[in-house]
Design a protein around this motif. Structure first.
Motif, short mmCIF file in Angstrom:
data_model
loop_
_atom_site.label_atom_id
_atom_site.label_comp_id
_atom_site.label_asym_id
_atom_site.label_seq_id
_atom_site.Cartn_x
_atom_site.Cartn_y
_atom_site.Cartn_z
N VAL A 80 0.80 -1.09 -0.17
CA VAL A 80 -0.04 0.17 0.09
C VAL A 80 0.74 1.30 -0.01
O VAL A 80 0.78 2.21 -0.72
N LYS A 81 1.81 1.38 0.84
CA LYS A 81 3.00 2.52 0.86
C LYS A 81 3.60 2.37 -0.56
O LYS A 81 3.55 3.62 -0.87
N GLN A 82 4.02 1.56 -0.99
CA GLN A 82 4.64 1.65 -2.39
C GLN A 82 3.72 1.96 -3.35
O GLN A 82 4.20 2.96 -4.23
N GLU A 83 2.69 1.48 -3.38
CA GLU A 83 1.59 2.08 -4.41
C GLU A 83 1.24 3.53 -4.33
O GLU A 83 1.25 4.36 -5.01
N TRP A 84 1.16 4.14 -2.95
CA TRP A 84 0.78 5.41 -2.61
C TRP A 84 2.15 6.32 -3.25
O TRP A 84 2.01 7.21 -3.84
N ARG A 85 3.39 5.74 -2.88
CA ARG A 85 4.68 6.30 -3.30
C ARG A 85 4.80 6.52 -4.84
O ARG A 85 5.28 7.20 -5.52
N ASN A 86 4.32 5.54 -5.42
CA ASN A 86 4.12 5.47 -7.02
C ASN A 86 3.17 6.57 -7.80
O ASN A 86 3.51 6.52 -8.82
N LEU A 87 2.41 6.95 -6.99
CA LEU A 87 1.34 7.62 -7.67
C LEU A 87 1.87 9.30 -7.94
O LEU A 87 2.63 9.65 -7.24
N GLU A 88 1.43 9.85 -8.88
CA GLU A 88 1.67 11.15 -9.24
C GLU A 88 0.73 12.08 -9.14
O GLU A 88 -0.63 11.88 -9.76
N PHE A 89 0.71 13.27 -8.45
CA PHE A 89 -0.41 14.32 -8.29
C PHE A 89 0.00 15.57 -8.95
O PHE A 89 1.23 15.94 -9.01
N SER A 90 -1.20 16.14 -9.23
CA SER A 90 -0.94 17.47 -9.93
C SER A 90 -0.11 18.44 -8.86
O SER A 90 -0.39 18.34 -7.78
N PRO A 91 0.58 19.65 -9.53
CA PRO A 91 1.38 20.22 -8.75
C PRO A 91 0.36 21.29 -7.79
O PRO A 91 0.87 21.89 -6.85
N ASP A 92 -1.20 21.67 -8.16
CA ASP A 92 -1.69 22.15 -7.06
C ASP A 92 -2.37 21.38 -5.89
O ASP A 92 -3.00 21.93 -4.97
N GLY A 93 -1.97 20.31 -6.06
CA GLY A 93 -2.22 19.35 -4.66
C GLY A 93 -3.78 19.05 -4.74
O GLY A 93 -4.21 18.32 -3.58
N ARG A 94 -4.32 18.95 -5.85
CA ARG A 94 -6.10 18.81 -6.06
C ARG A 94 -6.20 17.62 -6.86
O ARG A 94 -5.54 17.30 -7.77
N ILE A 95 -7.08 16.83 -6.25
CA ILE A 95 -7.57 15.61 -6.82
C ILE A 95 -8.80 15.66 -7.34
O ILE A 95 -9.73 15.96 -6.74
N ASP A 96 -9.14 15.69 -8.75
CA ASP A 96 -10.41 15.59 -9.23
C ASP A 96 -11.17 14.27 -9.33
O ASP A 96 -10.25 13.45 -9.11
N TRP A 97 -12.30 14.13 -9.51
CA TRP A 97 -12.98 13.00 -9.69
C TRP A 97 -11.97 11.91 -10.77
O TRP A 97 -11.95 10.78 -10.54
N MET A 98 -11.81 12.26 -11.83
CA MET A 98 -11.18 11.20 -12.84
C MET A 98 -9.77 11.07 -12.23
O MET A 98 -9.33 9.93 -12.48
N GLU A 99 -8.98 11.71 -11.50
CA GLU A 99 -7.83 11.34 -10.90
C GLU A 99 -8.01 10.45 -9.95
O GLU A 99 -7.17 9.66 -9.78
N PHE A 100 -9.26 10.76 -9.19
CA PHE A 100 -9.24 9.84 -8.24
C PHE A 100 -9.71 8.43 -8.56
O PHE A 100 -9.17 7.20 -8.00
N LEU A 101 -10.22 8.23 -9.76
CA LEU A 101 -10.67 6.99 -10.32
C LEU A 101 -9.12 6.27 -11.02
O LEU A 101 -9.04 5.33 -10.83
N LYS A 102 -8.32 7.26 -11.45
CA LYS A 102 -7.02 6.83 -11.86
C LYS A 102 -6.17 6.34 -10.80
O LYS A 102 -5.58 5.15 -10.97
N ILE A 103 -6.32 6.81 -9.69
CA ILE A 103 -5.69 6.26 -8.62
C ILE A 103 -6.20 4.87 -8.19
O ILE A 103 -5.17 4.24 -7.97
N HIS A 104 -7.34 4.74 -8.25
CA HIS A 104 -7.93 3.53 -7.62
C HIS A 104 -7.66 2.54 -8.87
O HIS A 104 -7.17 1.29 -8.48
N ASN A 105 -7.66 2.75 -10.02
CA ASN A 105 -7.24 1.73 -11.18
C ASN A 105 -5.72 1.47 -11.17
O ASN A 105 -5.30 0.24 -11.39
N LYS A 106 -5.06 2.59 -10.79
CA LYS A 106 -3.58 2.31 -11.02
C LYS A 106 -2.80 1.53 -9.44
O LYS A 106 -2.14 0.91 -9.69
N SER A 107 -3.77 2.07 -8.51
CA SER A 107 -3.09 1.57 -7.09
C SER A 107 -4.66 0.84 -6.40
O SER A 107 -4.85 1.68 -5.28
#
Length: 159
Positions: free
Chosen positions: A73-100
């Protein structure tokens, strides 16, 4: 738990608990994702902050500050990339779930465990299937009425 305090008494009573169990067990994967997202975007701003998403991950993994998740879980979290503004929209949230998928897996495991312990998985699958069939039937009836109405309009002569 604010989401499940149906009568807003500041506590979860038996009625609220039963409502939660019945509602949560009927959700599909996308609906669980929406529920998780809404917990951290209650004002419907259209985004959650990375820190809020990290808090959500810790909540579903039952990790209390200053501890942190570990292993895959920690490894998956570390591998995620977030936008510079620190915000996660709905589509990014779904990508997080699909990727990790391990990041939010306990939310889905909760549903599975509740189904096993409250009436059994077969009961809930049959209930979902019946609900789906009922929706399909209702949609078909609505389409049929709409088509009949449009056909009637075409048959009416203008003039």
């Amino acid at each position: 738990m604010d989401l499940f305090d149906i009568d807003h008494e500041g506590e979860i009573n038996f009625s609220d608990f039963v409502h939660f169990v019945a509602s949560y067990n009927m959700l599909d994967e996308m609906e669980i994702m929406k529920c998780l997202y809404l917990v951290f975007d209650p004002d419907k701003l259209g985004y959650v902050f990375v820190d809020d998403c990290k808090a959500l991950m810790n909540i579903v993994h039952n990790v209390k500050h200053p501890e942190t998740v570990y292993g895959i879980v920690k490894q998956e979290w570390r591998n995620l990339e977030f936008s510079p503004d620190g915000r996660i929209d709905w589509m990014e949230f779904l990508k997080i779930h699909n990727k990790s998928p391990m990041v939010l897996k306990p939310a889905f495991r909760l549903q599975q465990e509740m189904q096993l312990r409250f009436l059994g998985e077969n009961f809930w699958e049959n209930k979902k299937r019946k609900l789906f069939d009922d929706r399909e039937l209702a949609d078909a009836l609505i389409r049929k009425k709409k088509e009949a109405k449009e056909a009637k309009k075409k048959n009416v002569k203008v003039g």
